[in-house]
Motif scaffolding. Structure first.
Motif, PDB file in Angstrom:
ATOM      1  N   THR A  28      35.845   6.520 -33.907  1.00 10.65           N
ATOM      2  CA  THR A  28      35.065   5.361 -34.332  1.00 10.65           C
ATOM      3  C   THR A  28      35.256   5.088 -35.819  1.00 10.65           C
ATOM      4  N   THR A  29      35.314   6.136 -36.614  1.00 12.77           N
ATOM      5  CA  THR A  29      35.522   5.973 -38.057  1.00 12.77           C
ATOM      6  C   THR A  29      36.886   5.355 -38.350  1.00 12.77           C
ATOM      7  N   ILE A  30      37.920   5.828 -37.673  1.00 14.77           N
ATOM      8  CA  ILE A  30      39.266   5.293 -37.880  1.00 14.77           C
ATOM      9  C   ILE A  30      39.336   3.830 -37.454  1.00 14.77           C
ATOM     10  N   ALA A  31      38.742   3.510 -36.298  1.00 14.87           N
ATOM     11  CA  ALA A  31      38.767   2.122 -35.813  1.00 14.87           C
ATOM     12  C   ALA A  31      37.979   1.205 -36.746  1.00 14.87           C
ATOM     13  N   THR A  32      36.849   1.674 -37.245  1.00 17.74           N
ATOM     14  CA  THR A  32      36.048   0.865 -38.168  1.00 17.74           C
ATOM     15  C   THR A  32      36.792   0.622 -39.472  1.00 17.74           C
ATOM     16  N   SER A  33      37.478   1.647 -39.980  1.00 19.19           N
ATOM     17  CA  SER A  33      38.249   1.457 -41.215  1.00 19.19           C
ATOM     18  C   SER A  33      39.410   0.492 -40.990  1.00 19.19           C
ATOM     19  N   ALA A  34      40.010   0.520 -39.797  1.00 17.85           N
ATOM     20  CA  ALA A  34      41.094  -0.420 -39.487  1.00 17.85           C
ATOM     21  C   ALA A  34      40.578  -1.853 -39.465  1.00 17.85           C
ATOM     22  N   VAL A  35      39.418  -2.061 -38.871  1.00 15.07           N
ATOM     23  CA  VAL A  35      38.844  -3.409 -38.831  1.00 15.07           C
ATOM     24  C   VAL A  35      38.454  -3.863 -40.232  1.00 15.07           C
ATOM     25  N   ALA A  36      37.930  -2.946 -41.055  1.00 14.15           N
ATOM     26  CA  ALA A  36      37.571  -3.293 -42.433  1.00 14.15           C
ATOM     27  C   ALA A  36      38.814  -3.679 -43.233  1.00 14.15           C
ATOM     28  N   LEU A  37      39.912  -2.943 -43.068  1.00 13.34           N
ATOM     29  CA  LEU A  37      41.168  -3.311 -43.738  1.00 13.34           C
ATOM     30  C   LEU A  37      41.615  -4.699 -43.315  1.00 13.34           C
ATOM     31  N   TYR A  38      41.578  -4.951 -42.020  1.00 13.71           N
ATOM     32  CA  TYR A  38      42.010  -6.238 -41.488  1.00 13.71           C
ATOM     33  C   TYR A  38      41.146  -7.378 -42.012  1.00 13.71           C
ATOM     34  N   ALA A  39      39.848  -7.153 -42.074  1.00 16.77           N
ATOM     35  CA  ALA A  39      38.930  -8.231 -42.431  1.00 16.77           C
ATOM     36  C   ALA A  39      38.824  -8.470 -43.940  1.00 16.77           C
ATOM     37  N   PHE A  40      38.839  -7.397 -44.730  1.00 16.66           N
ATOM     38  CA  PHE A  40      38.500  -7.541 -46.147  1.00 16.66           C
ATOM     39  C   PHE A  40      39.645  -7.310 -47.118  1.00 16.66           C
ATOM     40  N   VAL A  41      40.674  -6.582 -46.728  1.00 20.28           N
ATOM     41  CA  VAL A  41      41.728  -6.217 -47.683  1.00 20.28           C
ATOM     42  C   VAL A  41      42.999  -7.042 -47.486  1.00 20.28           C
ATOM     43  N   GLU A  42      43.259  -7.443 -46.258  1.00 19.16           N
ATOM     44  CA  GLU A  42      44.521  -8.123 -45.958  1.00 19.16           C
ATOM     45  C   GLU A  42      44.597  -9.504 -46.607  1.00 19.16           C
ATOM     46  N   THR A  43      45.707  -9.744 -47.322  1.00 21.76           N
ATOM     47  CA  THR A  43      45.982 -11.051 -47.928  1.00 21.76           C
ATOM     48  C   THR A  43      47.398 -11.464 -47.516  1.00 21.76           C
ATOM     49  N   GLU A  44      47.796 -12.640 -47.930  1.00 22.38           N
ATOM     50  CA  GLU A  44      49.153 -13.080 -47.608  1.00 22.38           C
ATOM     51  C   GLU A  44      50.208 -12.240 -48.323  1.00 22.38           C
ATOM     52  N   GLU A  45      49.885 -11.745 -49.510  1.00 22.75           N
ATOM     53  CA  GLU A  45      50.852 -10.948 -50.273  1.00 22.75           C
ATOM     54  C   GLU A  45      51.059  -9.563 -49.663  1.00 22.75           C
ATOM     55  N   ASN A  46      49.999  -8.938 -49.173  1.00 29.03           N
ATOM     56  CA  ASN A  46      50.128  -7.583 -48.651  1.00 29.03           C
ATOM     57  C   ASN A  46      50.044  -7.531 -47.129  1.00 29.03           C
ATOM     58  N   TYR A  47      50.230  -8.650 -46.467  1.00 23.98           N
ATOM     59  CA  TYR A  47      50.070  -8.737 -45.014  1.00 23.98           C
ATOM     60  C   TYR A  47      50.908  -7.704 -44.271  1.00 23.98           C
ATOM     61  N   PHE A  48      52.191  -7.581 -44.606  1.00 24.07           N
ATOM     62  CA  PHE A  48      53.079  -6.695 -43.856  1.00 24.07           C
ATOM     63  C   PHE A  48      52.653  -5.236 -43.985  1.00 24.07           C
ATOM     64  N   TYR A  49      52.212  -4.827 -45.168  1.00 20.76           N
ATOM     65  CA  TYR A  49      51.807  -3.444 -45.375  1.00 20.76           C
ATOM     66  C   TYR A  49      50.477  -3.146 -44.688  1.00 20.76           C
ATOM     67  N   ILE A  50      49.491  -3.971 -44.933  1.00 18.53           N
ATOM     68  CA  ILE A  50      48.158  -3.738 -44.372  1.00 18.53           C
ATOM     69  C   ILE A  50      48.189  -3.875 -42.851  1.00 18.53           C
ATOM     70  N   HIS A  51      48.937  -4.825 -42.340  1.00 16.48           N
ATOM     71  CA  HIS A  51      48.988  -5.000 -40.896  1.00 16.48           C
ATOM     72  C   HIS A  51      49.678  -3.811 -40.220  1.00 16.48           C
ATOM     73  N   SER A  52      50.697  -3.245 -40.873  1.00 20.45           N
ATOM     74  CA  SER A  52      51.344  -2.045 -40.339  1.00 20.45           C
ATOM     75  C   SER A  52      50.379  -0.871 -40.345  1.00 20.45           C
ATOM     76  N   ILE A  53      49.634  -0.711 -41.427  1.00 16.00           N
ATOM     77  CA  ILE A  53      48.631   0.352 -41.493  1.00 16.00           C
ATOM     78  C   ILE A  53      47.560   0.129 -40.436  1.00 16.00           C
ATOM     79  N   TRP A  54      47.167  -1.133 -40.216  1.00 12.80           N
ATOM     80  CA  TRP A  54      46.174  -1.459 -39.197  1.00 12.80           C
ATOM     81  C   TRP A  54      46.653  -0.998 -37.818  1.00 12.80           C
ATOM     82  N   HIS A  55      47.928  -1.270 -37.499  1.00 10.20           N
ATOM     83  CA  HIS A  55      48.472  -0.847 -36.207  1.00 10.20           C
ATOM     84  C   HIS A  55      48.438   0.673 -36.064  1.00 10.20           C
ATOM     85  N   MET A  56      48.799   1.385 -37.110  1.00  8.63           N
ATOM     86  CA  MET A  56      48.786   2.843 -37.044  1.00  8.63           C
ATOM     87  C   MET A  56      47.370   3.379 -36.849  1.00  8.63           C
TER      88      MET A  56
END
Length: 113
Positions: A28-56
């Motif tokens: 649950t902690t890992i899934a919540t952190s993934a959703v937080a990254l997706y919702a609050f950290v991801e921008t157009e500049e870092n999309y490829f990096y954050i989205h890859s981390i989100w998948h992992m």
């Protein structure tokens, strides 16, 4: 199969503290952190990096959150294992050469194990 076990037990997971501490809480902690990254950290500049981390992170959380495997039934005796993989490698010479025509297909093939 998992649905049948869940209905019989009348709970989704075994009610042990070890299951909660070692599987459900980290998952649950890992899934919540993934959703937080997706919702609050991801921008157009870092999309490829954050989205890859989100998948992992999502894939890792699934490994924790899946229900445990069913224990093997003691009544069923284990089957004797055959040595080797049991597969045969069959090569059709016409197919290898790209000469496959529905009119000339034959069953002549070389099989090795």
């Amino acid at each position: 199969m998992t649905t049948v076990r869940t209905i019989r037990r009348r709970r989704c997971y075994p009610p042990t503290w070890k299951r909660w501490v070692f599987f459900l809480f980290p998952g649950t902690t890992i899934a919540t952190s993934a959703v937080a990254l997706y919702a609050f950290v991801e921008t157009e500049e870092n999309y490829f990096y954050i989205h890859s981390i989100w998948h992992m992170l999502i894939a890792g959380s699934v490994g924790f959150l899946l229900p445990p495997r069913a224990k093997p039934d003691v009544k069923v005796s284990p089957l004797k294992r055959r040595r080797g993989c049991g597969y045969q490698l069959c090569v059709n010479e016409h197919e290898e050469l790209g000469l496959v025509d529905p009119g000339i297909i034959t069953i002549n093939s070389i099989c090795t194990s």
